[in-house]
Design a protein around this motif. Sequence first.
Motif, short mmCIF file in Angstrom:
data_model
loop_
_atom_site.label_atom_id
_atom_site.label_comp_id
_atom_site.label_asym_id
_atom_site.label_seq_id
_atom_site.Cartn_x
_atom_site.Cartn_y
_atom_site.Cartn_z
N LEU A 23 0.82 -1.21 0.00
CA LEU A 23 0.00 0.00 0.00
C LEU A 23 0.85 1.26 0.00
O LEU A 23 0.50 2.26 -0.64
CB LEU A 23 -0.93 0.00 1.21
CG LEU A 23 -2.24 -0.78 1.03
CD1 LEU A 23 -3.05 -0.76 2.31
CD2 LEU A 23 -3.06 -0.20 -0.11
N LEU A 24 1.98 1.23 0.69
CA LEU A 24 2.85 2.40 0.71
C LEU A 24 3.46 2.63 -0.67
O LEU A 24 3.56 3.77 -1.14
CB LEU A 24 3.95 2.21 1.75
CG LEU A 24 4.61 3.48 2.28
CD1 LEU A 24 3.60 4.34 3.03
CD2 LEU A 24 5.78 3.13 3.20
N PHE A 104 -6.72 3.94 5.19
CA PHE A 104 -5.81 4.23 6.28
C PHE A 104 -4.41 4.57 5.78
O PHE A 104 -3.59 5.10 6.53
CB PHE A 104 -5.75 3.04 7.24
CG PHE A 104 -7.05 2.79 7.96
CD1 PHE A 104 -7.31 3.40 9.17
CD2 PHE A 104 -8.01 1.97 7.40
CE1 PHE A 104 -8.52 3.20 9.83
CE2 PHE A 104 -9.23 1.75 8.05
CZ PHE A 104 -9.47 2.38 9.26
N THR A 105 -4.15 4.26 4.53
CA THR A 105 -2.90 4.67 3.89
C THR A 105 -3.08 5.98 3.14
O THR A 105 -2.29 6.92 3.29
CB THR A 105 -2.41 3.59 2.90
OG1 THR A 105 -2.23 2.37 3.58
CG2 THR A 105 -1.10 4.02 2.24
N VAL A 106 -4.13 6.05 2.35
CA VAL A 106 -4.30 7.18 1.43
C VAL A 106 -4.67 8.47 2.15
O VAL A 106 -4.09 9.53 1.85
CB VAL A 106 -5.37 6.83 0.37
CG1 VAL A 106 -5.71 8.06 -0.48
CG2 VAL A 106 -4.88 5.70 -0.52
N GLN A 107 -5.58 8.43 3.09
CA GLN A 107 -6.05 9.67 3.71
C GLN A 107 -4.96 10.44 4.46
O GLN A 107 -4.85 11.66 4.29
CB GLN A 107 -7.25 9.38 4.61
CG GLN A 107 -8.49 8.98 3.82
CD GLN A 107 -9.73 8.84 4.67
OE1 GLN A 107 -9.68 8.90 5.90
NE2 GLN A 107 -10.88 8.65 4.04
N PRO A 141 10.31 14.49 2.25
CA PRO A 141 10.77 14.92 3.58
C PRO A 141 9.75 15.76 4.33
O PRO A 141 9.58 15.61 5.55
CB PRO A 141 12.04 15.74 3.26
CG PRO A 141 12.53 15.18 1.98
CD PRO A 141 11.29 14.84 1.20
N LEU A 142 9.02 16.65 3.62
CA LEU A 142 8.03 17.47 4.27
C LEU A 142 6.80 16.66 4.70
O LEU A 142 6.04 17.10 5.56
CB LEU A 142 7.59 18.61 3.34
CG LEU A 142 8.61 19.72 3.08
CD1 LEU A 142 8.06 20.72 2.08
CD2 LEU A 142 9.00 20.42 4.38
N SER A 143 6.62 15.51 4.09
CA SER A 143 5.44 14.67 4.38
C SER A 143 5.79 13.51 5.31
O SER A 143 5.01 12.56 5.42
CB SER A 143 4.86 14.11 3.07
OG SER A 143 4.60 15.14 2.15
N LYS A 144 6.93 13.59 5.97
CA LYS A 144 7.40 12.47 6.78
C LYS A 144 6.39 12.05 7.84
O LYS A 144 6.15 10.85 8.05
CB LYS A 144 8.73 12.83 7.44
CG LYS A 144 9.34 11.70 8.25
CD LYS A 144 10.74 12.04 8.70
CE LYS A 144 10.75 13.25 9.63
NZ LYS A 144 12.11 13.52 10.16
N SER A 145 5.79 13.01 8.53
CA SER A 145 4.83 12.65 9.58
C SER A 145 3.60 11.97 9.00
O SER A 145 3.06 11.02 9.60
CB SER A 145 4.42 13.89 10.37
OG SER A 145 3.75 14.81 9.53
N THR A 149 2.43 8.18 9.84
CA THR A 149 1.06 7.93 10.29
C THR A 149 0.38 6.88 9.43
O THR A 149 -0.30 5.98 9.94
CB THR A 149 0.24 9.23 10.27
OG1 THR A 149 0.84 10.20 11.13
CG2 THR A 149 -1.19 8.99 10.72
N ALA A 150 0.58 6.98 8.12
CA ALA A 150 -0.01 6.00 7.20
C ALA A 150 0.54 4.60 7.46
O ALA A 150 -0.21 3.62 7.45
CB ALA A 150 0.28 6.41 5.75
N ILE A 151 1.84 4.50 7.72
CA ILE A 151 2.45 3.20 7.99
C ILE A 151 1.87 2.59 9.26
O ILE A 151 1.46 1.42 9.29
CB ILE A 151 3.98 3.35 8.13
CG1 ILE A 151 4.60 3.70 6.77
CG2 ILE A 151 4.61 2.07 8.68
CD1 ILE A 151 6.08 4.02 6.83
N VAL A 152 1.81 3.39 10.33
CA VAL A 152 1.33 2.88 11.62
C VAL A 152 -0.15 2.48 11.52
O VAL A 152 -0.54 1.40 11.98
CB VAL A 152 1.53 3.93 12.72
CG1 VAL A 152 0.88 3.48 14.02
CG2 VAL A 152 3.01 4.19 12.94
#
Length: 229
Positions: A23-24, A104-107, A141-145, A149-152
Amino acid sequence: MSAGDMQALLLTLKLASTVTIILLFFGIPFSWWLARSHSKLTSLLTALVAMPLILPPTVLGFYLLLLLGPEGPVGKITTQLGIGLFPFTFSGLVIASIIYSLPFTVQPLVSAFEAIPGRTLEVASTLRASPIDAFFSIVLPLSKSGILTAIVLTFAHTVGEFGVILMIGGNIPGETQVVSIQIYDHVESMDYGAAHTLSLIMLVFSFMTLTLLQWIRRRRFAFIPVKSQ
């Protein structure tokens, strides 16, 4: 803990890891397109992605079973190609979990990408950075958080799946019997001690997941620059 319980735990971790990676890999470019596209299809695709959030898992599992079964269009194609049928296999669990965990990945990714100012990418363009360079050196890098979150969320949601897993995978030890199904089996056989052990593991895992999400959220806001007056 019995060998069967350990087998169910390992299978659950294998499923969650596989689904999260897939999914990632596909979710990042798709979410970037959703966040930046002005296509009329964006609203329709966003609604389709969010469907598993409100659709009962058994309904999704039922239609996947029909679609992938021997009489379904996908099932007929996979049979003719010599791939075989996906229901009641680990591959079938992966397919069902990908669809069920998609939002839960995309949003989180879409929210992270939408938060990036367009001006930032315009500046990168004036510095002759290609779109690919800008994506990997600035956007990610700017979307790291958001990515974390998507991974968790994807991993945790896949670990906790039950209805769609039961519908598409059944209850085959070593093949489709994940932790949630194993707990159900223990309760049915009135083995409450084994059910308690696995449930406690899931409880601790859920608490750790929520704690990790809160930590990611705090770090995200901690690094927001404050404009000088």
